[in-house]
Enzyme design. Sequence first.
Site, short mmCIF file in Angstrom:
data_model
loop_
_atom_site.label_atom_id
_atom_site.label_comp_id
_atom_site.label_asym_id
_atom_site.label_seq_id
_atom_site.Cartn_x
_atom_site.Cartn_y
_atom_site.Cartn_z
N ILE A 269 0.84 -1.20 0.00
CA ILE A 269 0.00 0.00 0.00
C ILE A 269 0.88 1.26 0.00
O ILE A 269 0.57 2.25 -0.67
CB ILE A 269 -0.97 0.00 1.21
CG1 ILE A 269 -1.77 -1.30 1.24
CG2 ILE A 269 -1.91 1.19 1.14
CD1 ILE A 269 -2.65 -1.47 2.44
N ASP B 186 11.94 2.48 5.19
CA ASP B 186 11.49 1.09 5.13
C ASP B 186 12.71 0.18 5.26
O ASP B 186 13.66 0.31 4.47
CB ASP B 186 10.78 0.83 3.78
CG ASP B 186 10.06 -0.51 3.72
OD1 ASP B 186 8.94 -0.55 3.18
OD2 ASP B 186 10.61 -1.51 4.23
N ALA C 207 4.35 1.32 8.06
CA ALA C 207 5.29 0.25 8.44
C ALA C 207 4.74 -0.59 9.58
O ALA C 207 4.52 -0.08 10.69
CB ALA C 207 6.63 0.88 8.84
N SER D 19 -7.04 -0.57 10.39
CA SER D 19 -7.58 -1.77 9.74
C SER D 19 -8.97 -2.10 10.24
O SER D 19 -9.31 -1.82 11.38
CB SER D 19 -6.64 -2.95 10.04
OG SER D 19 -7.28 -4.17 9.76
N TYR E 98 -2.56 -9.07 15.34
CA TYR E 98 -2.49 -7.98 14.35
C TYR E 98 -3.62 -6.98 14.62
O TYR E 98 -3.37 -5.77 14.74
CB TYR E 98 -2.63 -8.54 12.92
CG TYR E 98 -2.85 -7.46 11.91
CD1 TYR E 98 -4.14 -7.18 11.42
CD2 TYR E 98 -1.80 -6.69 11.46
CE1 TYR E 98 -4.35 -6.17 10.52
CE2 TYR E 98 -2.01 -5.66 10.55
CZ TYR E 98 -3.28 -5.42 10.09
OH TYR E 98 -3.49 -4.40 9.19
N LYS F 296 -3.63 -2.88 15.98
CA LYS F 296 -4.32 -1.76 15.33
C LYS F 296 -5.26 -1.07 16.32
O LYS F 296 -5.38 0.15 16.34
CB LYS F 296 -5.07 -2.22 14.09
CG LYS F 296 -4.16 -2.67 12.96
CD LYS F 296 -3.20 -1.57 12.54
CE LYS F 296 -2.31 -2.00 11.38
NZ LYS F 296 -1.33 -0.96 11.00
N ARG G 170 -9.15 -21.05 9.45
CA ARG G 170 -7.89 -20.46 9.90
C ARG G 170 -8.14 -19.68 11.18
O ARG G 170 -9.00 -18.78 11.21
CB ARG G 170 -7.33 -19.51 8.82
CG ARG G 170 -6.02 -18.84 9.18
CD ARG G 170 -5.48 -17.99 8.04
NE ARG G 170 -6.30 -16.79 7.83
CZ ARG G 170 -5.98 -15.85 6.92
NH1 ARG G 170 -4.93 -16.01 6.13
NH2 ARG G 170 -6.75 -14.78 6.80
#
Length: 351
Positions: free
Chosen positions: A13, A32, A83, A126, A151, A155, A296
Amino acid sequence: MKKILVTGGCGYIGSHTIVDLIQNGFHVISADNNSRSNPSILEGIEKTTGVKVKNYTIDLCILDDTHAVFQENPDIAGIIHFAAYKAVGESVQQPLMYFENNLNSLINILKCAAEFNIPNFVFSSSCTVYGNPEEVPVTETTAWREAESAYGSTKQMGEKIVQQTANATHIQSVLLRYFNPVGAHPSNNIGEIPVGQPANLVPAITQTAIGKLSQMKVHGDDYPTRDGSCIRDYIHVSDIAHAHTLALNYLLEHRNSSNCDVFNLGSGNGHSVLEVIGTFEKVTGHKLNYAIGPRRPGDVIAIYANNEKARTILGWTPQYNLDDMMLTAWNWEVKLNRDENLFGSKNATLN
Ligand code: WQD
């Protein structure tokens, strides 16, 4: 020409956003460490825009190295912070790696933004902050539920860190909650370069179709959805990229209504895994070799966006549909496969 720091600028992105920023008159620098990205993407950016973007190959978890970038660039007018690690499944297996990387890098960037009086901050958030929503589509005020993965937790925590830092400093911020970014730039000069085995659905589809993977697994078809597979809101990465330019201008022009505004970036349409596979097969003519596998851990059942706020306040209008997303993703996979030397062995031998 205002200078913008894009962290994670060599990422999927990030690289698409850099192209959009340059095409909208900004001077962009990137930071990065290429732990999850390939610096050769900078060649694709240059091919598309004619601009050679400087990337600082630093680990943003090291404050001194991050600070040095700001000392060298005191004229940074805004920051877009991408990042972070972002594989939902991996984060369930390795939560501490995600908390350490995603939060330390954010804290360091915010420390420097405060110290160097940089007023504008866009945070890559997200839809995973919503967890498993009770009802869809979700709006920006939909109550958060337990994040299904580390994850998602990073966020949720990241948004709180940005909000509370903005309250205590001059920083004006925007949180952009992406749904599922997919596809590749229409120039086919840049796209997603997964490092190692792809965790995400669309790279798994395209790598299976081109033969890099022998067969892909659908992670469960026994969910309470119309065809049993999970539903997501797939949105073209170039539409996501342009939303960042709009959000930055929203801050630069002081149109923001609070010091921490939040926007959903989704198409507003939900598609199941099996529907995405069907669309891919339709637009490419390739029959996909897949099998149904187990669920999953960390997956939410169904989520898609109410994107009215971004449409009305940012003036954001997604341009690409699911057919476009599948076709650009496939064109990019064909190019990656054909020009393996172009992107180095790191990607040439994807397993
Ligand atoms: C989508 C669906 C899988 C691979 C992503 C990003 C995350 C965040 C949210 C921005 C799920 C299924 C996948 C495969 C499969 N976006 N799948 N077989 O988990 O929704 O998260 O969007 O911040 O960064 O990663 O995306 O593409 O991994 O999965 O069946 O080989 O496809 O189970 O239902 P996810 P995904």
